[in-house]
Design a protein around this motif. Structure first.
Motif, PDB file in Angstrom:
ATOM      1  N   PHE A 446       0.820  -1.205   0.000  1.00 49.89           N
ATOM      2  CA  PHE A 446       0.000   0.000   0.000  1.00 49.89           C
ATOM      3  C   PHE A 446       0.859   1.262   0.000  1.00 49.89           C
ATOM      4  N   MET A 447       2.016   1.213   0.648  1.00 50.93           N
ATOM      5  CA  MET A 447       2.922   2.363   0.633  1.00 50.93           C
ATOM      6  C   MET A 447       3.390   2.650  -0.797  1.00 50.93           C
ATOM      7  N   ALA A 448       3.804   1.598  -1.518  1.00 55.73           N
ATOM      8  CA  ALA A 448       4.242   1.775  -2.904  1.00 55.73           C
ATOM      9  C   ALA A 448       3.102   2.285  -3.779  1.00 55.73           C
ATOM     10  N   SER A 449       1.904   1.742  -3.562  1.00 57.10           N
ATOM     11  CA  SER A 449       0.758   2.135  -4.367  1.00 57.10           C
ATOM     12  C   SER A 449       0.363   3.588  -4.126  1.00 57.10           C
ATOM     13  N   ILE A 450       0.506   4.054  -2.894  1.00 54.96           N
ATOM     14  CA  ILE A 450       0.157   5.442  -2.577  1.00 54.96           C
ATOM     15  C   ILE A 450       1.216   6.404  -3.105  1.00 54.96           C
ATOM     16  N   LEU A 451       2.487   6.088  -2.875  1.00 59.21           N
ATOM     17  CA  LEU A 451       3.558   6.992  -3.288  1.00 59.21           C
ATOM     18  C   LEU A 451       3.675   7.096  -4.802  1.00 59.21           C
ATOM     19  N   THR A 452       3.253   6.056  -5.514  1.00 61.76           N
ATOM     20  CA  THR A 452       3.360   6.097  -6.971  1.00 61.76           C
ATOM     21  C   THR A 452       2.395   7.092  -7.591  1.00 61.76           C
ATOM     22  N   GLU A 453       1.477   7.642  -6.806  1.00 63.93           N
ATOM     23  CA  GLU A 453       0.585   8.686  -7.308  1.00 63.93           C
ATOM     24  C   GLU A 453       1.317  10.010  -7.509  1.00 63.93           C
ATOM     25  N   VAL A 454       2.416  10.202  -6.814  1.00 63.02           N
ATOM     26  CA  VAL A 454       3.153  11.461  -6.923  1.00 63.02           C
ATOM     27  C   VAL A 454       4.581  11.256  -7.439  1.00 63.02           C
ATOM     28  N   MET A 458       8.377   3.921 -12.122  1.00 66.69           N
ATOM     29  CA  MET A 458       9.721   3.383 -12.300  1.00 66.69           C
ATOM     30  C   MET A 458      10.682   3.945 -11.249  1.00 66.69           C
ATOM     31  N   SER A 459      10.534   5.241 -10.961  1.00 65.61           N
ATOM     32  CA  SER A 459      11.363   5.847  -9.910  1.00 65.61           C
ATOM     33  C   SER A 459      11.045   5.227  -8.555  1.00 65.61           C
ATOM     34  N   MET A 460       9.753   4.973  -8.331  1.00 68.07           N
ATOM     35  CA  MET A 460       9.336   4.380  -7.068  1.00 68.07           C
ATOM     36  C   MET A 460       9.948   2.993  -6.890  1.00 68.07           C
ATOM     37  N   ALA A 461       9.927   2.204  -7.967  1.00 71.81           N
ATOM     38  CA  ALA A 461      10.513   0.862  -7.901  1.00 71.81           C
ATOM     39  C   ALA A 461      12.025   0.941  -7.690  1.00 71.81           C
ATOM     40  N   PRO A 479      12.529 -13.215  -0.625  1.00 73.76           N
ATOM     41  CA  PRO A 479      12.507 -11.867  -1.209  1.00 73.76           C
ATOM     42  C   PRO A 479      11.333 -11.611  -2.145  1.00 73.76           C
ATOM     43  N   PHE A 480      10.902 -12.626  -2.912  1.00 75.78           N
ATOM     44  CA  PHE A 480       9.784 -12.433  -3.829  1.00 75.78           C
ATOM     45  C   PHE A 480       8.481 -12.130  -3.092  1.00 75.78           C
ATOM     46  N   PHE A 481       8.367 -12.629  -1.852  1.00 76.23           N
ATOM     47  CA  PHE A 481       7.138 -12.423  -1.084  1.00 76.23           C
ATOM     48  C   PHE A 481       6.879 -10.937  -0.848  1.00 76.23           C
ATOM     49  N   LEU A 482       7.937 -10.147  -0.730  1.00 74.16           N
ATOM     50  CA  LEU A 482       7.781  -8.707  -0.532  1.00 74.16           C
ATOM     51  C   LEU A 482       7.992  -7.931  -1.831  1.00 74.16           C
ATOM     52  N   MET A 483       8.931  -8.364  -2.645  1.00 77.50           N
ATOM     53  CA  MET A 483       9.302  -7.582  -3.818  1.00 77.50           C
ATOM     54  C   MET A 483       8.245  -7.637  -4.926  1.00 77.50           C
ATOM     55  N   LEU A 484       7.596  -8.778  -5.115  1.00 77.52           N
ATOM     56  CA  LEU A 484       6.578  -8.879  -6.166  1.00 77.52           C
ATOM     57  C   LEU A 484       5.376  -7.971  -5.910  1.00 77.52           C
ATOM     58  N   PRO A 485       4.746  -8.014  -4.720  1.00 76.28           N
ATOM     59  CA  PRO A 485       3.608  -7.114  -4.487  1.00 76.28           C
ATOM     60  C   PRO A 485       3.986  -5.634  -4.553  1.00 76.28           C
ATOM     61  N   VAL A 486       5.171  -5.284  -4.063  1.00 73.16           N
ATOM     62  CA  VAL A 486       5.604  -3.886  -4.123  1.00 73.16           C
ATOM     63  C   VAL A 486       5.757  -3.446  -5.576  1.00 73.16           C
ATOM     64  N   THR A 487       6.328  -4.310  -6.400  1.00 66.44           N
ATOM     65  CA  THR A 487       6.498  -3.986  -7.819  1.00 66.44           C
ATOM     66  C   THR A 487       5.162  -3.771  -8.502  1.00 66.44           C
ATOM     67  N   ILE A 488       4.218  -4.673  -8.268  1.00 63.63           N
ATOM     68  CA  ILE A 488       2.895  -4.535  -8.886  1.00 63.63           C
ATOM     69  C   ILE A 488       2.173  -3.317  -8.318  1.00 63.63           C
ATOM     70  N   GLY A 489       2.336  -3.074  -7.019  1.00 63.93           N
ATOM     71  CA  GLY A 489       1.708  -1.903  -6.406  1.00 63.93           C
ATOM     72  C   GLY A 489       2.162  -0.600  -7.024  1.00 63.93           C
TER      73      GLY A 489
END
Length: 587
Positions: A446-454, A458-461, A479-489
């Motif tokens: 959710f943090m990645a998904s919110i911050l990607t609005e501003v 690609m910068s967020m990732a 690592p995939f357990f956290l990195m995959l959802p953040v990437t999609i978010g």
């Protein structure tokens, strides 16, 4: 007033240059007070993060900062700082972008879009589903921006035909009403009553055409444009080449975990294609509820008008040419080669080649792209024909800045590893082990998904993923357990027009206000994040074996510690982390 205006003018001219200078100056105490490799690497990372967020210079220019900063600060040599900008992941992206440019160049993407619309149907609801399905599919292979820009004129052409049909129906209704009035009204009353009825019918036509249908079509157009933006965002998550964050993840996994073989084109498609489809379906349902009942009555005349508009545009393309067919075959060829290189569930074609383990997705991508510049677009024995794609077109349409942005993420990850900033970060993040992995995953997604609005996705990732990988190692989670959802978010930017270029394009083309985009976008963003979090706990666990901490993730710690002449024992790492903390506190 003139004094205020002059200050506004000065601020407008100088705020970016001033900010570009003030940011590194404000961060300078970090390397003055704490003179260590970790602090110097952190200085550059924070410098880039603020540049990414505030954009005092173009993002592609910020991506070049490591080449200048890391060698000067003694973290990497110039060669080491430059090499990651041409990694195999970036070359794979060059190949996919070149193929996408070839598809656009021959108008194959437009033919696909119009054909899908004709197949799915042109009722109001089905029209939206057709636009979303088409946009989703195209965004899996070509850039979201190009897909959205192509779909907007098609929406306008369809709605223009619908409005023309609606006005024709209204005029027919008026004519029928006048005939009825004339037949039912006596000659003696005609002069008084007929004029009155004629005036009432005209007023009804005027009101319905100016308020009712116009409002309906405006809302329908806004809903269709929103559906395109959301489908482009979701569609980009379907393949590893669909969007920038996906490639950042793939490149970082290859950089940080070279022994990992789980994340391939095939495994990504198998995992995230269901997520993509479910998210697009939810967006379709959600927009139906927000624009109930899609602002247009489902009548046969309207459907026929919409179909005629789509059919007319499709017929204008003519029959499929050799150029389109050749590009389509080459595109399918590279997708098949990607999928079957190492699909995990069977032996891929690379296993039958000597040293096939060293072959990655960049090889088939670049190999097939070479054919684009060799095969003529109109084969003829007597006439010269240009190739399927010429270099001038490719050079103009490929977003070279995106490639620099990708490379900067790999350089930062390499510098963090060699400066031992990653070890220090891991020790700090290990204090979060009181939280369950599922809670950490929810917070980060959710943090990645919110911050990607501003911040651009690609910068967020680029900013988040190296830190997330260290967090996964610190709390002993795959690592995939956290990195995959953040990437999609990072791709679920659905609330603000500035979230990504797709949002900006449809917002500029529509009559919406920002709040109109925020209302459905907020709910749909949450739903899409929930879908991704559910899938990582189910399909992700089964596909990538996420319940166990892989041995190849341990190698990241071991290499970082061995390079600093320390033992690879986990207890020693904790002691080293404490020592680093003490050093930083005492300066």
């Amino acid at each position: 007033m003139s004094y205020v205006k002059s200050w506004k003018t000065v601020f407008h001219i100088w705020w970016k240059p001033s900010l570009a200078i003030l940011i590194p100056l404000a961060l300078l105490p970090l390397i003055i007070l704490y003179d260590s490799k970790e602090s110097r690497c952190g200085f550059v990372v924070l410098w880039m993060a603020f540049y990414f967020m505030l954009e005092p210079v173009p993002l592609a220019v910020t991506a070049l900062l490591p080449v200048a900063a890391f060698p000067v600060l003694g973290l990497l040599s110039t060669t080491e700082a430059c090499t990651p900008y041409m990694k195999d992941t970036i070359m794979m992206y060059v190949g996919s972008l070149t193929l996408a440019v070839a598809v656009e160049h021959c108008n194959l993407h437009k033919r696909i879009a119009l054909k899908v619309l004709l197949i799915i149907g042109t009722g109001a609801r089905w029209l939206m589903l057709g636009f979303m399905t088409t946009t989703m599919f195209l965004s899996m292979w070509i850039s979201n921006t190009a897909t959205t820009a192509m779909m907007v004129p098609i929406v306008d052409a369809v709605l223009e035909e619908l409005q023309r049909e609606e006005k024709k129906n209204l005029k027919n209704d008026v004519a029928i009403s006048m005939i009825t009035i004339r037949s039912n009204t006596s000659n003696s009353l005609w002069n008084s009553e007929a004029n009155k009825n004629h005036y009432q019918v005209n007023m009804q036509l005027s009101n319905s055409s100016s308020s009712g249908p116009q409002k309906d079509y405006r809302h329908l157009r806004d809903s269709l444009l929103l559906s395109i933006a959301y489908a482009a965002n979701c569609g980009g998550t379907g393949t590893v080449i669909g969007s920038g964050p996906n490639l950042v993840l793939k490149g970082l996994v290859e950089e940080l975990y070279p022994d990992s073989t789980e994340l391939t084109f095939a495994s990504w498609l198998i995992y995230n294609a269901p997520v993509m489809i479910i998210c697009v379906f939810l967006c379709w349902i959600g927009l139906q509820l927000f624009y109930q009942p899609c602002c247009l009555k489902e009548d046969r005349k309207a459907q026929t008008a919409a179909r005629n508009a789509v059919l007319k545009s499709y017929q204008e393309l003519g029959s499929i040419t050799f150029h389109e067919a050749a590009v389509a075959i080459l595109f399918l060829l590279v997708v098949v080669l990607w999928f079957l290189r190492d699909p995990q569930f069977i032996d891929g074609w690379s296993t039958y080649i000597t040293n096939g383990r060293n072959i990655r997705d960049a090889t088939p991508a670049v190999g097939v792209c070479l054919l684009l510049f060799i095969i003529p677009s109109k084969p003829s024995l007597t006439e010269h024909s240009p190739p399927l794609l010429n270099w001038r077109t490719a050079q103009k349409k490929i977003p070279w800045g995106v490639l620099l942005l990708l490379g900067s993420g790999f350089v930062v990850a390499d510098a963090a590893k060699k400066s031992h900033l990653s070890v220090w970060l891991s020790s700090q993040l290990s204090y979060l082990n009181f939280l369950s992995p599922a809670v950490i995953c929810i917070i980060l997604t959710f943090m990645a998904s919110i911050l990607t609005e501003v911040i651009s996705n690609m910068s967020m990732a680029t900013i988040m993923l190296p830190v997330v990988s260290e967090m996964a190692e610190a709390v002993k989670v795959h690592p995939f357990f956290l990195m995959l959802p953040v990437t999609i978010g990072c791709s679920f930017a659905m609330i603000l027009p500035v979230g990504n270029p797709s949002n900006a394009i449809v917002f500029d083309a529509s009559t919406m206000k920002t709040f109109d985009m925020m209302k459905p976008g907020l709910i749909l963003k949450v739903l899409c994040c929930i879908v991704e979090l559910f899938m990582i706990q189910t399909l992700g666990v089964a596909l990538f074996n996420l319940q166990t901490f892989p041995t190849w993730a341990n190698s990241s710690y071991a290499e970082a510690v061995s390079s600093s002449s320390l033992s690879s024992n986990w207890t020693v790492i904790a002691n080293v982390s404490s020592l680093l903390n003490t050093t930083l506190q005492n300066g």
